[in-house]
Design an enzyme around this catalytic site. Structure first.
Site, mmCIF file in Angstrom:
data_model
loop_
_atom_site.group_PDB
_atom_site.id
_atom_site.type_symbol
_atom_site.label_atom_id
_atom_site.label_comp_id
_atom_site.label_asym_id
_atom_site.label_seq_id
_atom_site.Cartn_x
_atom_site.Cartn_y
_atom_site.Cartn_z
ATOM 1 N N ARG A 269 -40.329 2.617 -5.166
ATOM 2 C CA ARG A 269 -40.743 3.936 -4.787
ATOM 3 C C ARG A 269 -39.248 4.754 -4.379
ATOM 4 O O ARG A 269 -39.230 5.995 -4.276
ATOM 5 C CB ARG A 269 -41.501 3.896 -3.440
ATOM 6 C CG ARG A 269 -42.219 5.391 -2.865
ATOM 7 C CD ARG A 269 -42.759 5.224 -1.447
ATOM 8 N NE ARG A 269 -43.187 4.045 -1.162
ATOM 9 C CZ ARG A 269 -43.433 3.918 0.087
ATOM 10 N NH1 ARG A 269 -43.188 4.568 0.934
ATOM 11 N NH2 ARG A 269 -43.727 2.723 0.572
ATOM 12 N N TYR B 286 18.750 2.739 -1.701
ATOM 13 C CA TYR B 286 17.774 1.318 -2.018
ATOM 14 C C TYR B 286 17.023 1.503 -3.355
ATOM 15 O O TYR B 286 16.868 2.689 -3.937
ATOM 16 C CB TYR B 286 16.624 1.489 -0.848
ATOM 17 C CG TYR B 286 15.586 0.666 -1.150
ATOM 18 C CD1 TYR B 286 15.897 -0.851 -0.964
ATOM 19 C CD2 TYR B 286 14.522 1.016 -1.851
ATOM 20 C CE1 TYR B 286 14.912 -1.778 -1.278
ATOM 21 C CE2 TYR B 286 13.406 -0.129 -1.978
ATOM 22 C CZ TYR B 286 13.703 -1.289 -1.928
ATOM 23 O OH TYR B 286 12.706 -2.242 -2.090
ATOM 24 N N TYR C 30 -40.758 -0.470 -2.032
ATOM 25 C CA TYR C 30 -39.617 0.104 -1.791
ATOM 26 C C TYR C 30 -38.820 0.070 -3.161
ATOM 27 O O TYR C 30 -38.024 0.986 -3.533
ATOM 28 C CB TYR C 30 -38.557 -0.292 -0.510
ATOM 29 C CG TYR C 30 -39.263 0.104 0.759
ATOM 30 C CD1 TYR C 30 -40.490 0.947 0.822
ATOM 31 C CD2 TYR C 30 -38.634 -0.154 1.807
ATOM 32 C CE1 TYR C 30 -40.901 1.067 1.893
ATOM 33 C CE2 TYR C 30 -39.211 0.161 3.192
ATOM 34 C CZ TYR C 30 -40.254 0.852 3.103
ATOM 35 O OH TYR C 30 -40.781 1.153 4.489
ATOM 36 N N HIS D 264 10.228 -11.772 -10.143
ATOM 37 C CA HIS D 264 8.652 -11.101 -9.625
ATOM 38 C C HIS D 264 7.714 -11.529 -10.573
ATOM 39 O O HIS D 264 6.448 -11.274 -10.420
ATOM 40 C CB HIS D 264 9.045 -9.670 -9.424
ATOM 41 C CG HIS D 264 9.656 -9.225 -8.314
ATOM 42 N ND1 HIS D 264 11.030 -9.688 -7.973
ATOM 43 C CD2 HIS D 264 9.298 -8.565 -7.383
ATOM 44 C CE1 HIS D 264 11.294 -9.080 -6.762
ATOM 45 N NE2 HIS D 264 10.441 -8.404 -6.365
ATOM 46 N N GLU E 82 7.437 -6.316 4.761
ATOM 47 C CA GLU E 82 6.123 -6.024 4.198
ATOM 48 C C GLU E 82 4.954 -6.299 4.855
ATOM 49 O O GLU E 82 4.406 -7.475 4.462
ATOM 50 C CB GLU E 82 6.312 -6.224 2.598
ATOM 51 C CG GLU E 82 7.300 -5.511 1.936
ATOM 52 C CD GLU E 82 7.655 -5.855 0.468
ATOM 53 O OE1 GLU E 82 6.827 -6.629 0.126
ATOM 54 O OE2 GLU E 82 8.749 -5.520 -0.030
ATOM 55 N N PHE F 156 3.822 3.079 -2.893
ATOM 56 C CA PHE F 156 2.984 1.945 -3.641
ATOM 57 C C PHE F 156 1.877 1.121 -3.067
ATOM 58 O O PHE F 156 1.354 0.311 -3.594
ATOM 59 C CB PHE F 156 4.267 1.206 -3.960
ATOM 60 C CG PHE F 156 5.003 0.852 -2.237
ATOM 61 C CD1 PHE F 156 4.456 -0.001 -1.294
ATOM 62 C CD2 PHE F 156 6.163 1.124 -2.116
ATOM 63 C CE1 PHE F 156 5.090 -0.399 -0.050
ATOM 64 C CE2 PHE F 156 6.867 1.042 -1.077
ATOM 65 C CZ PHE F 156 6.343 0.209 -0.004
ATOM 66 N N ASN G 10 7.165 -0.922 -9.145
ATOM 67 C CA ASN G 10 6.604 -0.598 -7.927
ATOM 68 C C ASN G 10 5.585 0.285 -8.243
ATOM 69 O O ASN G 10 5.745 1.726 -8.418
ATOM 70 C CB ASN G 10 7.941 -0.074 -7.056
ATOM 71 C CG ASN G 10 8.060 -0.283 -5.692
ATOM 72 O OD1 ASN G 10 8.677 0.439 -5.308
ATOM 73 N ND2 ASN G 10 7.331 -1.255 -5.246
#
Length: 505
Positions: free
Chosen positions: A281, A52, A278, A82, A412, A327, A195
């Protein structure tokens, strides 16, 4: 000159390279690992093994076998297809940080790229050739595909880079001008470049640098407010904080006492009132909790900055090639969501201190710090602006990491949204700095009414320094200019070419 090994990059070194523009070099041991890893990929290709990312398609196309003569086209097609980033561009410093982190990850020798790839990345960093990268489009798994694809385009002579005056121009033009030779991507190299989690991690590290400075600034600004309101310093007694046991809380109390040492404006328990609100403090408790978060975020970032986050990974000289999920950006997504909340709280408590500085029912100062109350509004609307910013932060602080949308035909099916978390964190930090700028302006004015000559010596110096940035409120004026002036003065990078490093959504 900082040597990269793939294993030892720190936030401090990251800052020196990305903000101070320090040059880098690569350790010879790391280059040896890169060469060994590349030989393994070349053996896989020459032996016609099916692996792959080397000779298959990607994502849902992982079952499609690619002919050997098409492997180079496969890598370039991957980068081009991409490069789908959209929206506003990342500031130049983010691109530089992405180059650095992608290079550092490849140096570990598990990614199978040629030495030419890492040498080119080094050259881009040292010659300050920074890719133009759109901010939006990453799901945070399989890493930051879209942003890193825009980065990778530049290595091939395509895409755009920033010119010396910060304008986007064609990358090939700048590469030629700087005598940089683009490369043709070989087997696996395109995938190895895109990736990974380098967009969210680059943003995350820059966010951390800004948030750390903001946390320190929030303490002396709060100390100014303490003086303006005659706050009770007993709340910072070390015994209180040691009794609880959080080191960060103890450290904040210690620094507050240090800032206020010698002050004749703060009070003791019972002199003016028994207790403060607060927001006064509980400064060590609230700010200390933010420091706990910063420590957590820094730890996760320094791990990820030195992590291998591509896929597949090559081990044992190519005898073991495994597809995994490094990834996936979940660790950084959660860290950035945590950072968002922690910084938002610094702004929340600051806005409440602003209210105490301007509200005449809560102090002994002129209403809204105005020299002519009624005729002039003074700091009234500055508090409005602070309230608006903290309200916006509450929306941005919604965790991005709880969302996931499946992609690649459901291959995915769980993603991190880590880059969205990092971008939102950047926006929260900028909003918080403006809130603290408003508190600073109001506290300076309050101390002036109380008698700045009575201020603690360290704070008196800051009072004088900031009075050169924002003058006394003698009459109403356009306070937006003052807020922005203090905002920029508080920036940890205001003197660099990367002044506008904020990553707005």
């Amino acid at each position: 000159m900082i040597e990269l090994t793939g294993y030892s990059l720190t936030i401090d070194e990251f800052k020196r390279i990305c903000l101070d523009l320090e040059d880098i070099t690569i350790s010879e041991a790391s280059m040896a690992n890169v060469r060994k890893s590349r030989l393994a990929v070349e053996d896989i290709v020459s032996n016609h093994q099916t692996v792959y990312g080397i000779n298959t398609g990607f994502g849902k196309f992982s079952d499609v076998i690619i002919n050997e003569e098409d492997v180079e086209d496969l890598q370039l097609n991957l980068i081009r297809s991409h490069a789908c980033g959209v929206g506003a561009l990342f500031p130049e410093v983010v691109s530089r940080a992405m180059l650095l982190l992608r290079l550092n990850a490849l140096l570990k020798g598990f990614s199978g790229v040629r030495p030419e790839v890492v040498e080119l990345l080094k050259e881009l960093v040292n010659k300050q050739v920074h890719p133009v990268i759109p901010q939006q489009g990453s799901l945070g798994a399989s890493g930051d595909l879209a942003p890193l694809a825009h980065l990778a385009l530049v290595l091939t002579g395509e895409g755009k880079v920033y010119s010396d005056d910060g304008q986007p121009v064609e990358g090939k033009k700048i590469l030629t001008a700087k005598s940089i030779q683009p490369i043709t991507l070989k087997a696996k190299e395109g995938l190895a470049l895109i990736n990974g989690t380098q967009a969210m991690t680059a943003l995350g590290a820059l966010n951390y640098i800004e948030a750390e400075q903001l946390a320190y600034d929030s303490e002396w600004i709060a100390a100014l407010t303490m003086e303006g309101l005659g706050g009770i310093i007993d709340a910072f007694h070390p015994a209180i904080h040691k009794a609880r046991g959080f080191k960060q809380q103890e450290h904040v109390a210690e620094r507050m006492n240090n800032w206020l040492e010698g002050s004749r404006l703060v009070t003791r328990q019972g002199e003016k009132r028994v207790q403060d609100a607060y927001s006064i403090r509980c400064i060590p408790q609230v700010h200390g909790a933010t420091w706990q978060t910063l420590d957590y975020v820094k730890e996760k970032l320094e791990i990820e900055m030195n992590a291998v986050t591509d896929n597949p990974l090559i081990f044992d000289d190519g005898q073991l090639v495994i597809s995994g999920g490094n990834f996936h950006g979940q660790p950084i997504a959660l860290a950035m969501d945590f950072l968002k909340i922690a910084v938002a709280e610094l702004a929340n408590i600051s806005e409440r201190r602003i209210e105490r500085l301007v509200n005449p029912q809560l102090n002994d100062l002129p209403p809204f710090l105005s020299p002519k109350p009624g005729l002039e509004s003074g700091a009234m609307i500055m508090q409005y602006a602070a309230a608006s910013l903290v309200s916006e932060n509450k929306t941005l602080a919604h965790p991005a990491s709880v969302d996931s949308i499946p992609s690649s035909a459901n291959q995915e099916d769980h993603v991190s949204m880590g880059t969205i978390a990092a971008r939102h964190a950047g926006s929260i930090i900028q909003n918080a700095r403006r809130v603290l700028a408003i508190e600073c302006i109001c506290a300076l004015q309050a101390i002036e009414y109380q008698g700045h000559e009575k201020s603690a010596p360290k704070l008196q110096k800051l009072w004088n320094d900031f009075r050169h940035i924002v003058p006394t409120i003698a009459s109403d004026r356009v306070f937006s200019d003052d807020i922005e002036a203090v905002y920029h003065a508080l920036s940890p990078v205001s003197e660099t070419r990367f002044e506008n490093m904020a990553c707005y959504i």
